[in-house]
Design a protein around this motif. Structure first.
Motif, mmCIF file in Angstrom:
data_model
loop_
_atom_site.group_PDB
_atom_site.id
_atom_site.type_symbol
_atom_site.label_atom_id
_atom_site.label_comp_id
_atom_site.label_asym_id
_atom_site.label_seq_id
_atom_site.Cartn_x
_atom_site.Cartn_y
_atom_site.Cartn_z
ATOM 1 N N ASP A 1 0.833 -1.211 0.000
ATOM 2 C CA ASP A 1 0.000 0.000 0.000
ATOM 3 C C ASP A 1 0.861 1.252 0.000
ATOM 4 O O ASP A 1 0.518 2.253 -0.637
ATOM 5 N N MET A 2 2.000 1.191 0.663
ATOM 6 C CA MET A 2 2.898 2.348 0.666
ATOM 7 C C MET A 2 3.365 2.632 -0.770
ATOM 8 O O MET A 2 3.442 3.777 -1.199
ATOM 9 N N CYS A 3 3.676 1.523 -1.438
ATOM 10 C CA CYS A 3 4.147 1.624 -2.822
ATOM 11 C C CYS A 3 3.104 2.307 -3.693
ATOM 12 O O CYS A 3 3.402 3.209 -4.480
ATOM 13 N N VAL A 4 1.865 1.846 -3.580
ATOM 14 C CA VAL A 4 0.791 2.410 -4.388
ATOM 15 C C VAL A 4 0.606 3.888 -4.065
ATOM 16 O O VAL A 4 0.444 4.723 -4.957
ATOM 17 N N HIS A 5 0.695 4.180 -2.772
ATOM 18 C CA HIS A 5 0.509 5.564 -2.354
ATOM 19 C C HIS A 5 1.586 6.448 -2.978
ATOM 20 O O HIS A 5 1.310 7.530 -3.509
ATOM 21 N N ALA A 6 2.830 5.946 -2.895
ATOM 22 C CA ALA A 6 3.943 6.709 -3.466
ATOM 23 C C ALA A 6 3.702 6.931 -4.958
ATOM 24 O O ALA A 6 3.911 8.019 -5.489
ATOM 25 N N TYR A 7 3.252 5.888 -5.640
ATOM 26 C CA TYR A 7 3.014 5.995 -7.090
ATOM 27 C C TYR A 7 1.960 7.052 -7.382
ATOM 28 O O TYR A 7 2.123 7.905 -8.244
ATOM 29 N N LEU A 8 0.867 6.995 -6.619
ATOM 30 C CA LEU A 8 -0.236 7.909 -6.920
ATOM 31 C C LEU A 8 0.136 9.348 -6.608
ATOM 32 O O LEU A 8 -0.357 10.270 -7.239
ATOM 33 N N SER A 9 1.024 9.509 -5.655
ATOM 34 C CA SER A 9 1.396 10.887 -5.335
ATOM 35 C C SER A 9 2.617 11.314 -6.142
ATOM 36 O O SER A 9 3.149 12.396 -5.943
ATOM 37 N N GLY A 10 3.086 10.434 -7.009
ATOM 38 C CA GLY A 10 4.149 10.812 -7.945
ATOM 39 C C GLY A 10 5.525 10.803 -7.343
ATOM 40 O O GLY A 10 6.428 11.457 -7.848
ATOM 41 N N GLN A 11 5.734 10.062 -6.220
ATOM 42 C CA GLN A 11 7.085 9.987 -5.661
ATOM 43 C C GLN A 11 7.723 8.677 -6.086
ATOM 44 O O GLN A 11 7.035 7.723 -6.387
ATOM 45 N N PRO A 12 9.062 8.650 -6.111
ATOM 46 C CA PRO A 12 9.722 7.388 -6.474
ATOM 47 C C PRO A 12 9.424 6.320 -5.422
ATOM 48 O O PRO A 12 9.312 6.618 -4.243
ATOM 49 N N SER A 13 9.296 5.085 -5.872
ATOM 50 C CA SER A 13 8.997 4.038 -4.893
ATOM 51 C C SER A 13 10.116 3.015 -4.878
ATOM 52 O O SER A 13 11.041 3.065 -5.672
ATOM 53 N N ASP A 14 9.972 2.039 -4.013
ATOM 54 C CA ASP A 14 11.015 1.053 -3.746
ATOM 55 C C ASP A 14 11.289 0.201 -5.005
ATOM 56 O O ASP A 14 10.370 -0.335 -5.610
ATOM 57 N N GLU A 15 12.575 0.102 -5.331
ATOM 58 C CA GLU A 15 12.930 -0.624 -6.564
ATOM 59 C C GLU A 15 12.414 -2.072 -6.541
ATOM 60 O O GLU A 15 11.963 -2.592 -7.543
ATOM 61 N N SER A 16 12.497 -2.721 -5.391
ATOM 62 C CA SER A 16 12.181 -4.147 -5.346
ATOM 63 C C SER A 16 10.695 -4.393 -5.583
ATOM 64 O O SER A 16 10.286 -5.472 -5.979
ATOM 65 N N GLN A 17 9.874 -3.379 -5.298
ATOM 66 C CA GLN A 17 8.427 -3.593 -5.416
ATOM 67 C C GLN A 17 7.888 -3.245 -6.790
ATOM 68 O O GLN A 17 6.693 -3.375 -7.021
ATOM 69 N N LEU A 18 8.761 -2.795 -7.687
ATOM 70 C CA LEU A 18 8.246 -2.218 -8.932
ATOM 71 C C LEU A 18 7.373 -3.180 -9.729
ATOM 72 O O LEU A 18 6.331 -2.794 -10.247
ATOM 73 N N SER A 19 7.816 -4.466 -9.825
ATOM 74 C CA SER A 19 7.061 -5.355 -10.705
ATOM 75 C C SER A 19 5.687 -5.659 -10.122
ATOM 76 O O SER A 19 4.689 -5.689 -10.853
ATOM 77 N N MET A 20 5.616 -5.857 -8.800
ATOM 78 C CA MET A 20 4.310 -6.145 -8.214
ATOM 79 C C MET A 20 3.394 -4.932 -8.330
ATOM 80 O O MET A 20 2.195 -5.071 -8.551
ATOM 81 N N LEU A 21 3.980 -3.765 -8.200
ATOM 82 C CA LEU A 21 3.163 -2.547 -8.319
ATOM 83 C C LEU A 21 2.552 -2.480 -9.716
ATOM 84 O O LEU A 21 1.355 -2.218 -9.879
ATOM 85 N N ALA A 22 3.377 -2.770 -10.731
ATOM 86 C CA ALA A 22 2.859 -2.734 -12.108
ATOM 87 C C ALA A 22 1.725 -3.737 -12.262
ATOM 88 O O ALA A 22 0.693 -3.441 -12.877
ATOM 89 N N CYS A 23 1.901 -4.923 -11.683
ATOM 90 C CA CYS A 23 0.841 -5.931 -11.789
ATOM 91 C C CYS A 23 -0.447 -5.408 -11.159
ATOM 92 O O CYS A 23 -1.536 -5.568 -11.713
ATOM 93 N N PHE A 24 -0.309 -4.774 -10.025
ATOM 94 C CA PHE A 24 -1.496 -4.260 -9.330
ATOM 95 C C PHE A 24 -2.181 -3.199 -10.183
ATOM 96 O O PHE A 24 -3.398 -3.212 -10.372
ATOM 97 N N LEU A 25 -1.367 -2.291 -10.740
ATOM 98 C CA LEU A 25 -1.934 -1.195 -11.546
ATOM 99 C C LEU A 25 -2.654 -1.745 -12.774
ATOM 100 O O LEU A 25 -3.750 -1.299 -13.131
ATOM 101 N N VAL A 26 -2.028 -2.744 -13.424
ATOM 102 C CA VAL A 26 -2.633 -3.292 -14.636
ATOM 103 C C VAL A 26 -3.916 -4.029 -14.287
ATOM 104 O O VAL A 26 -4.974 -3.812 -14.876
ATOM 105 N N TYR A 27 -3.825 -4.911 -13.281
ATOM 106 C CA TYR A 27 -4.958 -5.784 -13.005
ATOM 107 C C TYR A 27 -6.168 -4.991 -12.543
ATOM 108 O O TYR A 27 -7.299 -5.310 -12.886
#
Length: 1726
Positions: free
Chosen positions: A1647-1673
């Motif tokens: 959730d932190m990752c998603v929050h960072a993404y939505l507010s336009g801040q850089p997020s954790d490198e390791s979480q990037l792929s899961m974040l993309a999956c969440f955004l797409v799905y």
């Protein structure tokens, strides 16, 4: 042209250098014809030789041998393969002397002679030409044309054409021809002018062009080029078509310095040979670069003046060294001779020598260019040898080709050409890149042209090039500073080029020490890079970026292009960052989260410069995404049109349109432009290519479609979409298409083209469609030659029957063997005579021979029946004569098996007894030949026997060939040849055969042929020809056949008179008059067949009245017409007086009336034919004629015929009915004034006539009531024959009637092999002696033959033409002995062939290619007698006549259903039936054929129904073979579903695979197996958090959206019975698993990752792929959309719901986001 190109002359390396010798030259030496060629003087060289001796079009003069010089020439063209796939080889047409040799060779130069032709005089020219054979001459457009590919050989006086099909034509030439050219419309000849032309000023001659060709440049602009050799100029004129395609617009002329030129079509360039000997490549008029040929000395160095002139390896052609030795391989260093080393060094420095040097110092130079094919071209060297080189292609990798095409499409033409020229130079430089690094090279080159400094960019700097690049690409050009720096030196030291040089031989010999290389420093990542705005493509960056993005979206639709996409993303990402296009960067991140880091090197573009950038109108700030577009359609949301590049984004276009059609249900999407779904991108209005593209995609309504699914499938095949393309689409995108295919597979139309059937996976239909197109040859069912056992027996003429099909039709018993036994005439018969004590031996022998004579009457009658049985069952071998079985007339007497022979002289044997029998035997043999066989005139003549005694058989053979249509191939010359021999039988057979072959055509040449044999058709003054009587009869019937149904007035008039032809004064026309009169009547009937009272223009002939008079007698009319003179004096033999001899004329007239008024239901005519009803009148009519009258009356009142005995009896007049001995009563009614004999004879004949008409009415219908009725009468006649009072009626009459009834019975049951009829025939076969003469045997065995017509494949038709033929064949007066033709010509018995039609439908299993059983449902049209009805038949079966049927359907459940609709026309079914009736069927999964499992209890599905719940466990992989024969599925079961010893974790996967496989196979969707497995793998990967790219998740999402889409739900409601396409239990599990995985990730800190993404801040490198999956799905919108809806103040979920409505975000996703957006850190997990 900018001088950018001039400042650096680049080199292009040609590949594949090979010595070239025309293959034909070598072959000529060994060609057998070469030995007898006289040494000829050299022909004068043609005028095409130009001034300085370079060969023009004709080819060069070569010395073939020392003594003899021969003019030779050759031409090459691109190979054309038979099947139509790409062929990459040359074909050569070589001409020398009298020979033309056509050879083909592949890329590896394995040449082979394809055809060689030798003609009588020297060949002047040979060429290929395709002629268009227009099917319909009247049409102006060539809409339906075939192409005949030919070779044309020009000689001095004629031209020969040889087509690939093997047809030869010769045309003589009207004038001397100088030259020939092939055109689309035929050949174009140039007339050679006479040589006495006064010599004009030489200048004019010299400025003639010696070569003309059309070339097109890299952008498709066309140029017309003239090579004027005398002025060393190539003149190029640009031209284009005007918009309305009617005229050409020419531009200005550009001159290029050249002495030779040739177009290189494949890559849109041309090779120019400059006067200095350099080869230069041009595209259009733009110079690309010099061509460097490895192994040929380059334009020589000036320093080599001092060196001795080296002899070049290419000097002599005589020493055939291997080629590699000749030319030295490129990197061969170890050679010691100075030459190769010099050549190597020249290769090394070739980029340094830019000045054009001349070739004088070195011995060889190129002196002309010839034979360009594809991208290969031949260079002629000055020493006479030739070298063939290949010009490299624009790009080899698919990815680079696509990108180049896209960029080319979008740029203005001039810039596009410059860009392509530059790329081509880079790509084709000597020692250029390998396949791997082509993409890297492309990126570098492209970015350089855009103004990037690729050495400074981290990701391009590390590209590993396999070749030397630095001297070719000039990075300096892109650099702002000109001073240089240390980096340059390090760059050079690092380059591969430097390493190559270090290891080079030259380097060692000069003792250069290697320089030290320092490691490159990595500090320049931080420094800012900027773009150079002066470069070629700088202003077009946004346009190029956008088209490359579309290419990227296109590649996503091809699962095979995964690697290419990753490479492309890097380039796109760099451009997107530099152009500051956030949405695109986000889009790429969502697709490839691991490749796209949030930070990266950015090259700044000066604000001032951005103004110059050209932002095209089609550029959108939102990235177009094909997945997103499809997803929106499935959810039912509107979407803007999807942009596509015509010709490049074919798949995107296809997917968009098919979704629009199938999901949105818009039928118009595939018929026109569809602007609401697609927006087309073109820089300028270029029409040509795009328009063709459009036309390809537009939908042609040729095929019948009823639903959206069918429309989609048919449209996809029209645009060339195949199963292979479908397999490479990602499974989510392909799902709607597969769903449509699944729909269509259930109930396809039978008339779909082959491609559609292949796409929907119905091999049975596609094979049917494919067989439909090929000409009829041997089919699946034709049996290959007899097996060994049969070949040893004597051939009985029935070995070639198709056992396989017959054993399916009659599987319960051996009736076929029985028929063979009854009909064979090749074995001796058994003569069983008991020797009584009082018989002397001599008398006993006579007794035996008399018995044999009786039996021979039967043997001689057999061949007619055998011909029926074996009808059209054999395809002859063209190299062997047709085997004709012997007619064996000997016998064997038990017990000692002694031979009994008729020729012993003990008894009198009638002369010529066997002549007609052997004629029939020949016909029977000839009728075995199927109409589809390949037969020619030569083969027919080749069968002519050597011995005179076989002439009768050959006569019959000729007649048979006419009946099956092959006699039309016999040359007229041969026909006349046979007729002049004067052999009576041959003439009869030939005349009847030719007429039958030309049935109803009114063919003039045949009419002439027949008229010679009919005195009445010749002019009265003509010489009287002595034509044998039987030949006249045959000719008259022949006229009837040729003019059948035409109502031709003159013919009818003559034939009408001929029925009553009086006997002549001499012996002429006195014998056998009855058969002639009958023939004339039959012929007249045929000519006016079925015309009834509508005989136009014949009312003055009074045809019906005249016929009536012939029938009942009366005063003869005065003979009118031209033959009056002949009949002035009465006959000296026969006293007839002036009344009509009814005994002669009645039969012919009766049948003529019957045929003229056939089926017309004309009551008044029918009443003439009613049987007389008073004793007085009965005494005037021969009882036999009553049979004919009754038959004729019933045929006219066709619709009144009813199949019951009551109707039959109703034809008998009352007086007979009351007083005759009915067929059953025994006591005799007594009355004096009645003649009992007359009454009983009349009774039986009338009954027989009615029965015969019943046979005609229901011929070939297998009508049950007709069968029962006729069978009853046959039994009655048989009992009556053995009754005590049979003698009153007379046994002969009863036998005749019985034979007639039996024939009627066989007609009704034709082809069915009915057992009861067979028993009757068998019983009558055993009766010999007594009244049983030759004629009755003939009738009985004809009945037997009809019963098994064509081995059960043929039946009888009831068309008018068939009835006419059957009347001739079954005329109910049978010959008394084998030579009897008095009443009816025996040869006419074979005309039944014209009534036979193939009606057997044989299902053939498409997988095993064997005939099988299948259930058919036949629907009859309604008629006045019955409603529309359905009937189930088990095929193979004889179908009813096609005009009675509405449709035929192959019924399930075992086979795939298949419907043949006859209401649209029966052509399709007719073509199937004529090709042996093969109907391909396909077993459904898990079903067994009816043969293996008659009751349907063994099928797998039957077993599994009982235990439905535990099926997945119970399903053993071994049992899959019963479901499917697909090797892929069998292997899958073998390797993925079989448990091994230590399974552990894997057991669960195995179970899953087994159940998935079971599901796919039982639901008949094996194509879904990969999709199931891909989904499973994707979910597992997601669970392990290893998703590096989200495309698979997209696919799962699309699958789920498809099944929940509205269109799919509606389809399920409309077809509730339809099988499920994907397992209903599988999808919810998939959905649930993904949800769980993503929710766990959210809780674990996602959730932190998603929050960072939505507010336009850089997020954790390791979480990037899961974040993309969440955004797409969850379809989360990009952060840039969020501020617009004002999220800040939201406090409740309802508010969020309202605000997110316009972003179209699903509620499920919003529930997961709400906590983050509302500031509540706990996610609400459902």
């Amino acid at each position: 042209m900018s001088n950018f190109y001039e400042e650096r002359s680049t080199m292009i390396a040609a590949g594949d250098l090979q010595e070239f010798v025309p293959f034909g030259r070598d072959h000529c030496k060994h060609h057998p014809n070469a030995l007898n060629l006289q040494p000829r003087q050299l022909q004068p060289a043609s005028e095409l030789w130009s001034s300085d001796g370079a060969a023009g079009l004709v080819g060069s003069l070569q010395e073939v041998t020392i003594h003899e010089k021969q003019k030779e020439s050759w031409q090459l063209r691109k190979g054309i393969s038979e099947i139509g796939e790409e062929a990459d080889y040359d074909e050569e047409l070589y001409v020398a002397g009298n020979m033309v040799i056509w050879s083909k060779g592949s890329k590896s130069q394995a040449l082979a002679v394809y055809k060689a032709f030798t003609v009588d005089s020297p060949v002047q020219q040979a060429l290929w030409c395709d002629f268009i054979i227009s099917q319909d001459k009247s049409e102006k457009a060539y809409s339906s044309y075939e192409i005949e590919k030919c070779i044309c050989i020009l000689q001095s006086s004629c031209i020969n054409m040889h087509s690939i099909e093997g047809k030869d034509y010769i045309a003589s030439l009207p004038f001397q021809v100088a030259n020939v050219w092939p055109t689309k419309y035929g050949l174009l000849f140039e007339r050679s002018t006479s040589h006495e032309v006064p010599p004009g000023p030489p200048r004019e001659k010299n400025s003639q062009a010696s070569k003309v060709f059309i070339t097109s440049d890299l952008c498709g602009q066309k140029f017309l080029c003239f090579l004027v050799e005398s002025q060393l100029q190539l003149r190029c004129v640009k031209f284009q078509e005007s918009n309305d395609k009617t005229q050409l617009i020419f531009g200005s002329v550009t001159n290029i310095h050249a002495k030779g030129a040739a177009p290189v079509e494949k890559i849109g360039t041309m090779l120019v040979l400059e006067g200095t000997g350099n080869l230069v490549l041009y595209t259009g008029v733009v110079r690309v670069g010099k061509v460097f040929i490895p192994g040929l000395p380059a334009p020589s160095l000036t320093m080599s003046n001092t060196m001795p002139r080296p002899s070049t390896p290419l000097d002599s052609v005589s020493t055939p060294k291997p080629l590699c030795k000749l030319l030295g391989s490129l990197d061969e260093v170890g050679l010691l001779s100075p030459v190769p080393e010099l050549r190597d060094s020249s290769k090394l420095h070739d980029s340094l020598y830019n000045e054009d040097c001349t070739f004088q110092q070195l011995g060889t130079y190129i002196h002309s260019i010839r034979d360009p094919v594809h991208n290969r071209v031949t260079l002629e060297l000055s020493n006479g040898s030739m070298v063939r080189i290949t010009i490299p292609e624009i790009a080899t990798s698919e990815l680079v080709q696509t990108c180049l095409q896209a960029i080319k499409l979008i740029l203005p033409k001039e810039i596009a050409v410059q860009m392509l020229v530059k790329w081509y130079n880079v790509h084709s430089a000597p020692g250029g890149p390998g396949y791997q690094s082509e993409w890297n090279l492309f990126v570098t080159c492209l970015m350089n042209m855009m103004g990037y400094n690729t050495d400074r960019l981290a990701w391009t700097r590390n590209f590993d090039f396999e070749g030397s690049l630095s001297p070719v690409i000039a990075p300096k050009k892109a650099r702002p500073s000109e001073t240089g720096s240390d980096d340059d030196w390090e760059y050079l030291l690092n380059s591969d080029y430097h390493q190559n040089v270090e290891s080079h031989l030259l380097n060692r010999s000069l003792c250069l020490s290697p320089s030290e290389v320092s490691q490159m420093k990595n500090e320049d990542v931080s420094q800012n890079l900027s773009l150079d705005s002066s470069t070629l493509l700088f202003t077009h960056i946004p346009a190029i970026f956008f088209v490359l993005h579309l290419v990227y979206e296109e590649l996503k639709l091809n699962t095979l292009m995964g690697e290419g996409i990753c490479s492309l993303v890097e380039l796109l990402l760099q451009l997107a960052r530099d152009l500051k296009l956030g949405p695109y960067v986000d889009h790429y991140y969502r697709d490839y989260p691991t490749l796209v880091r949030t930070t990266g090197q950015v090259c700044t573009i000066d604000q001032g410069q951005t103004v110059f950038m050209h932002h095209p109108s089609f550029f959108t700030s939102e990235p177009p995404s094909i997945y997103q577009w499809v997803s929106s359609c499935l959810k039912g949301e509107g979407m803007p049109p999807y942009p596509y590049l015509p010709g490049i984004c074919g798949r995107s276009r296809l997917v968009v349109l098919s979704i629009a059609l199938y999901i949105l249900g818009d039928e118009s999407s595939v018929s026109g432009e569809a602007p609401q779904y697609l927006s087309r991108i073109t820089p300028a209005p270029q029409k040509s290519q795009a328009e063709q593209e459009e036309n390809r995609f537009s939908f042609r309504h040729s095929t019948s479609v009823s639903s959206l699914a069918e429309r989609l499938v048919v449209w996809m095949t029209n645009v060339g979409f195949t199963l292979r393309d479908l397999e490479t689409l990602p499974f989510g995108i392909a799902l709607p298409i597969r769903d449509a295919i699944y729909h269509c597979r259930e109930q396809p139309a039978s008339d779909w083209p082959e491609a559609v059937c292949l796409l929907i996976g119905r091999q049975d239909l596609s094979k049917q469609a494919c067989e439909g197109n090929i000409p009829r040859g041997k089919s699946v069912l034709s049996s290959d030659g007899p097996s060994g056992t049969e070949a040893e027996e004597e051939d009985d003429g029935m070995n070639d029957m198709n056992q396989e099909v017959m054993s399916l039709i009659w599987s319960e018993d051996l009736r076929v063997q029985d028929v063979r036994r009854l009909l064979q005439s090749a074995h001796p018969v058994r003569v069983n005579v008991v020797q009584y004590p009082e018989l002397s031996d001599h008398e006993f022998i006579e007794e035996k021979e008399n018995r044999l004579l009786q039996l021979c009457q039967r043997t001689m009658a057999l061949p007619v029946g055998r011909g029926m049985f074996t009808l059209f069952s054999y395809h002859p071998v063209p190299t062997e004569p047709l085997p004709i079985p012997k007619l064996n007339l000997t016998g064997r007497a038990p017990p000692r098996n002694t031979t009994v022979d008729l020729n012993s002289g003990n008894i009198d044997v009638p002369p010529n007894m066997t002549s007609w029998a052997s004629f029939h035997n020949g016909v029977a043999a000839g009728l075995k030949i199927a109409p589809a066989s390949q037969i020619d005139s030569a083969w027919i003549v080749y069968n002519k026997p050597k011995h005179a005694e076989l002439a009768n058989e050959y006569a019959g053979f000729l007649m048979a060939l006419g009946l099956n249509g092959h006699l039309t191939k016999l040359a007229t010359l041969n026909i006349h040849d046979y007729l002049t021999k004067g052999h009576e039988m041959t003439s009869i057979g030939l005349l009847l055969g030719v007429s039958a072959a030309k049935l109803g055509t009114m063919d003039m040449s045949i009419t002439r042929l027949l008229s010679i044999h009919i005195p009445a058709l010749l002019p009265p003054t003509s010489t009287e020809l002595d034509v044998p009587h039987n030949v006249q009869v045959a000719a008259v019937v022949g006229i009837g056949l040729v003019y059948q149904g035409t109502a031709h007035r003159h013919t009818a008039e003559v034939l009408l008179a001929e029925i009553g032809r009086p006997p002549g004064p001499e012996m002429e026309y006195c014998t056998d008059r009855e058969s002639y009169s009958l023939a004339a009547g039959l012929a007249l009937g045929m000519v006016c067949l079925g015309h009834g009272s509508n005989l136009i223009g014949m009312s003055d002939l009074n045809v019906p009245e005249q016929l009536y008079q012939y029938m009942v007698g009366g005063h003869r009319r005065f003979q009118a017409g031209m033959h009056r003179e002949k009949h002035k004096s009465p006959s000296y033999q026969i006293k007839e007086g002036d009344t009509i001899n009814v005994d002669v004329t009645c039969p012919g007239a009766t049948l003529a009336l019957a045929m003229i008024y056939l089926k017309t239901n004309n009551r008044s005519i029918a009443d003439w034919l009613r049987a007389p009803d008073t004793m007085y009148l009965l005494d005037f009519v021969k009882p036999e004629f009553l049979l004919l009258r009754t038959l004729a009356r019933c045929l006219i009142l066709w619709d009144d015929i009813l199949p019951n005995s009551k109707w039959v009896d109703s034809n008998v007049p009352q007086i007979i009915r009351e007083n005759s001995i009915s067929l059953s009563e025994i006591e005799l009614p007594c009355s004096e004034d009645l003649n009992l004999e007359t009454l009983s004879q009349a009774h039986v004949y009338i009954i027989a006539g009615a029965c015969l008409s019943l046979g005609f009415r229901f011929a070939g219908s297998e009508n049950l009531s007709a069968f029962n009725c006729l069978h009853k009468f046959a039994k009655d006649f048989m009992t009556y024959l053995s009754a005590s009072n049979a003698s009153v009626t007379g046994p002969y009459n009863l036998e005749t009637c019985l034979s007639v009834v039996l024939l009627s019975l066989a007609m009704v049951m034709a082809g069915s092999g009915n057992l009861k009829v067979l028993q009757l025939c068998r019983f009558l076969h055993m009766k010999t002696g007594g009244e049983m003469n030759y004629g009755f045997h003939l009738a009985h065995h004809m009945a037997l033959g009809l019963l098994f017509l064509g081995g059960g494949r043929y039946s009888l038709s009831t068309s008018n033409s068939s009835i006419a033929a059957l009347l001739c064949a079954l005329y109910p007066h049978f010959p008394a002995h084998s030579t009897d033709n008095r009443y009816h010509l025996q040869a006419l018995r074979h005309l039944y062939v014209l009534a036979a039609e193939p009606r057997l439908l044989v299902p053939v299993d498409v997988d095993t290619n064997t005939p099988c059983y299948a259930l058919l449902e036949v629907t009859y049209k309604g008629t006045q007698w019955y409603e529309q009805t359905k009937e189930e038949l088990m095929a193979p079966t004889l179908l009813p006549e096609l005009h009675l049927l509405k449709q035929i359907k192959v019924k399930g459940p075992r086979y795939w259903e298949l419907l043949i609709d006859l209401s649209k026309g029966s052509q399709h079914l007719k073509s199937i039936l004529s090709k042996d009736g093969v109907l391909y069927v396909k077993l459904r999964a898990g079903q067994l054929s009816y043969k293996e499992d008659p009751m349907g209890w063994q099928s797998l599905l039957a077993q599994t129904v009982a235990n439905r719940n535990s099926e997945a466990r119970a399903f053993k992989p071994e049992t899959i073979s019963a479901f499917t024969s697909d090797p892929a599925l069998l292997s899958f079961a073998e390797y993925f579903c079989k448990p091994t010893v230590n399974m552990g974790q894997k057991q669960e996967i195995l179970d899953l695979f087994s159940s998935v496989l079971y599901e796919c196979v039982t639901q008949e969707t094996p194509e879904m197996l990969p999709a199931y497995i891909a989904m499973d793998q994707a979910i597992r990967r997601l669970g392990r958090r290893e998703m590096s790219e989200t495309s698979e998740l997209w696919q799962i999402k699309l699958v789920l959206e498809f099944f929940s889409s509205r269109s799919h739900q509606e389809r399920l409601q409309n077809h509730p019975k339809r099988g499920l396409f994907m397992n209903s239990e599988f999808l919810p599990v998939v959905k649930c698993t993904i949800d769980n995985t993503l929710d766990q990730w959210l809780q674990a800190g996602g959730d932190m990752c998603v929050h960072a993404y939505l507010s336009g801040q850089p997020s954790d490198e390791s979480q990037l792929s899961m974040l993309a999956c969440f955004l797409v799905y969850h379809s989360v919108p990009a952060p840039r959309h969020l501020p617009s809806i004002g999220l800040e103040g939201s406090t409740s979920f309802a508010e969020l719901l309202f605000k997110f409505k316009q972003l179209k975000m699903p509620v499920r996703a919003l529930l997961r986001l709400a906590p983050l957006l509302l500031g509540n850190p706990q996610p609400m997990v459902m």
